[in-house]
Design a protein around this motif. Structure first.
Motif, short mmCIF file in Angstrom:
data_model
loop_
_atom_site.label_atom_id
_atom_site.label_comp_id
_atom_site.label_asym_id
_atom_site.label_seq_id
_atom_site.Cartn_x
_atom_site.Cartn_y
_atom_site.Cartn_z
N GLU A 45 11.42 6.70 2.24
CA GLU A 45 12.11 7.66 3.10
C GLU A 45 13.11 6.98 4.02
O GLU A 45 14.16 7.54 4.33
N LEU A 46 12.79 5.77 4.47
CA LEU A 46 13.74 5.00 5.28
C LEU A 46 15.04 4.79 4.50
O LEU A 46 16.15 4.93 5.03
N ALA A 55 0.84 -1.19 0.00
CA ALA A 55 0.00 0.00 0.00
C ALA A 55 0.88 1.25 0.00
O ALA A 55 2.01 1.23 0.48
N GLN A 56 0.33 2.34 -0.53
CA GLN A 56 1.16 3.52 -0.74
C GLN A 56 1.80 4.08 0.53
O GLN A 56 2.99 4.44 0.51
N PRO A 57 1.09 4.18 1.66
CA PRO A 57 1.77 4.69 2.86
C PRO A 57 2.99 3.86 3.25
O PRO A 57 4.02 4.42 3.67
N ILE A 58 2.90 2.54 3.09
CA ILE A 58 4.03 1.69 3.45
C ILE A 58 5.17 1.87 2.45
O ILE A 58 6.35 1.89 2.81
N ARG A 59 4.83 2.03 1.16
CA ARG A 59 5.88 2.27 0.15
C ARG A 59 6.58 3.60 0.40
O ARG A 59 7.80 3.71 0.26
N LEU A 60 5.82 4.62 0.79
CA LEU A 60 6.44 5.91 1.09
C LEU A 60 7.32 5.81 2.34
O LEU A 60 8.39 6.42 2.40
N GLY A 97 -3.75 11.65 5.24
CA GLY A 97 -3.03 11.41 6.48
C GLY A 97 -2.09 10.22 6.45
O GLY A 97 -0.93 10.35 6.86
N PRO A 98 -2.53 9.02 5.99
CA PRO A 98 -1.62 7.87 5.97
C PRO A 98 -0.38 8.09 5.12
O PRO A 98 0.73 7.69 5.51
N ASN A 99 -0.52 8.72 3.94
CA ASN A 99 0.64 8.94 3.08
C ASN A 99 1.63 9.91 3.71
O ASN A 99 2.85 9.68 3.69
N LEU A 100 1.14 11.01 4.27
CA LEU A 100 2.02 11.98 4.91
C LEU A 100 2.68 11.38 6.15
O LEU A 100 3.85 11.65 6.43
N THR A 105 6.81 10.87 6.83
CA THR A 105 7.46 11.41 8.03
C THR A 105 8.08 10.31 8.88
O THR A 105 9.25 10.40 9.29
N LEU A 106 7.33 9.25 9.12
CA LEU A 106 7.84 8.17 9.98
C LEU A 106 8.99 7.43 9.31
O LEU A 106 9.90 6.95 10.00
N GLY A 107 8.98 7.33 7.97
CA GLY A 107 10.08 6.66 7.29
C GLY A 107 11.40 7.37 7.51
O GLY A 107 12.43 6.73 7.82
N LEU A 108 11.41 8.70 7.36
CA LEU A 108 12.65 9.45 7.57
C LEU A 108 13.09 9.41 9.03
O LEU A 108 14.28 9.19 9.32
N ILE A 109 12.14 9.57 9.96
CA ILE A 109 12.51 9.55 11.38
C ILE A 109 13.08 8.19 11.77
O ILE A 109 14.07 8.09 12.51
N THR A 110 12.49 7.11 11.25
CA THR A 110 12.99 5.77 11.56
C THR A 110 14.39 5.55 10.98
O THR A 110 15.27 5.00 11.64
N GLY A 111 14.59 5.99 9.72
CA GLY A 111 15.92 5.85 9.12
C GLY A 111 16.97 6.64 9.89
O GLY A 111 18.08 6.15 10.13
N PHE A 112 16.61 7.84 10.32
CA PHE A 112 17.51 8.68 11.09
C PHE A 112 17.81 8.04 12.44
O PHE A 112 18.96 8.04 12.91
N ALA A 113 16.78 7.48 13.08
CA ALA A 113 16.97 6.84 14.39
C ALA A 113 17.88 5.61 14.26
O ALA A 113 18.68 5.34 15.17
#
Length: 369
Positions: A204-205, A195-200, A313-316, A320-328
């Motif tokens: 970002e991760l 699904a698109q939110p998971i792909r996004l 909401g799910p896509n945004l 956001t969560l992908g980048l924060i997780t990759g950074f973490a």
């Protein structure tokens, strides 16, 4: 007496150099990147309608040419008629058939032109369930052989059953085949995971790791800044990166000037020099890291091969969560290693600046390559 003076002069010079380089990096988007040669084509199976989203670079095409239909002339050398001719080009660039019958586009959205010669076009075709779709890109022979178009054909209900691949310029297009989804299709678990939110989220991760300027800048901050500053600096860096991407996803805003990867790499080198040779105030570090995050986020928008997601909401949240997780994850891996290294005498005083300098040099070299 002379040695302290030379050391103080060197530190002052490096401090001024780092500050000036930081602001030069902010205004050097004028250092234009050559026209890229990687495009993205997305075809969305929506049952009764097929939506084709095409990003292409018209500056790589001849100034004047005829479309393969044999009669339509296209001229790209006159700014006054450029949009009109690009509309003709977009309408004639694809040959789409359903069950063997040619299907012309029923509508074309307003074109979105970028400063680097890129153009977004969205075309709409009639479709129907269970149809056999065939697609060709008709103007590929007009592009240079280095030109590549990544394509993806899918249904939002069954993304895992989609078709992906690429076209190459300088040669006739192969035929891409795809079967539209039937009315009674039930999404599988694999479809749900695509699904698109998971792909996004996954995109970002990955972005947090594959941008060398960003990755090395994170390591430089971990090496050279006190532990008490790392938590707020991490949030500032992450939020500054995600801000332009969030705005792009929400309303399609584009960066008006092309960015070269050397620009954020120079800023990474400047921050490394600033932190290694002096102890700058926290406010200066916050400002330079926020600038670095904005530049890297803008660069990602210009170089992404993802279609702009619907701003829900799910896509945004996925972005956001992908980048924060990759950074973490970067912090989670690097911090224990640094903790062990700091047990070595003189590591923080002697080795940390050298490692930071090496990372800065590597960031610039990789950007140039």
């Amino acid at each position: 007496m002379l040695t302290p003076f030379i050391g103080r002069f060197t530190r002052d010079f490096m401090f001024r150099f780092a500050v000036v380089a930081s602001y030069l990096a902010a205004i050097l988007p004028l250092c234009a990147d050559p026209v890229p040669s990687l495009d993205q084509l997305t075809v969305i199976d929506q049952g009764r309608q097929v939506t084709l989203i095409w990003h292409f670079y018209y500056k790589l095409l001849p100034q004047k040419f005829s479309l393969p239909d044999g009669g339509t002339q296209v001229a790209l050398d006159d700014p006054a008629t450029l949009r009109q001719n690009l509309t003709r080009l977009a309408r004639g660039a694809f040959a789409l058939t359903l069950d063997g019958h040619p299907v012309p586009p029923t509508d074309l959205s307003e074109l979105n032109l970028a400063a680097d010669g890129g153009c977004y076009a969205t075309l709409f075709y009639a479709g129907h369930k269970n149809a056999r779709l065939e697609l060709r890109e008709t103007i590929l022979p007009l592009y240079p052989p280095s030109y590549v178009i990544n394509y993806e054909i899918y249904s939002p209900l069954a993304r895992a059953r989609g078709v992906t691949g690429y076209f190459s310029g300088g040669a006739p297009s192969p035929v891409v085949e795809y079967s539209q989804i039937s009315d009674d299709y039930q999404p599988s678990l694999l479809d749900t995971l695509n699904a698109q939110p998971i792909r996004l989220f996954k995109a970002e991760l990955r972005s947090a790791w594959i941008n060398p300027s960003w990755l090395f800048l994170t390591l430089i901050v971990l090496l050279l800044r006190p532990a008490r500053e790392l938590y707020p600096l991490a949030w500032i860096m992450a939020m500054a990166w995600i801000l332009p991407i969030f705005i792009w996803a929400a309303n399609g805003a584009q960066i008006p000037l092309p960015l070269h990867p050397l620009i954020p790499a120079l800023l990474t080198a400047a921050i490394a020099a600033l932190c290694a040779w002096t102890s700058p105030p926290f406010a200066i570090i916050v400002a330079t890291l926020a600038l670095a995050g904005l530049l890297n986020g803008c660069l990602e928008i210009q170089r992404t091969t993802l279609e702009r997601p619907p701003p829900n909401g799910p896509n945004l949240a996925g972005l956001t969560l992908g980048l924060i997780t990759g950074f973490a994850l970067i912090f989670a891996i690097a911090l224990p290693l640094l903790h062990e290294c700091r047990k070595t005498p003189d590591f923080q005083r002697a080795w940390a600046p050298r490692i930071a300098g090496a990372l800065a040099v590597c960031a610039v070299i990789l950007a140039l390559l």
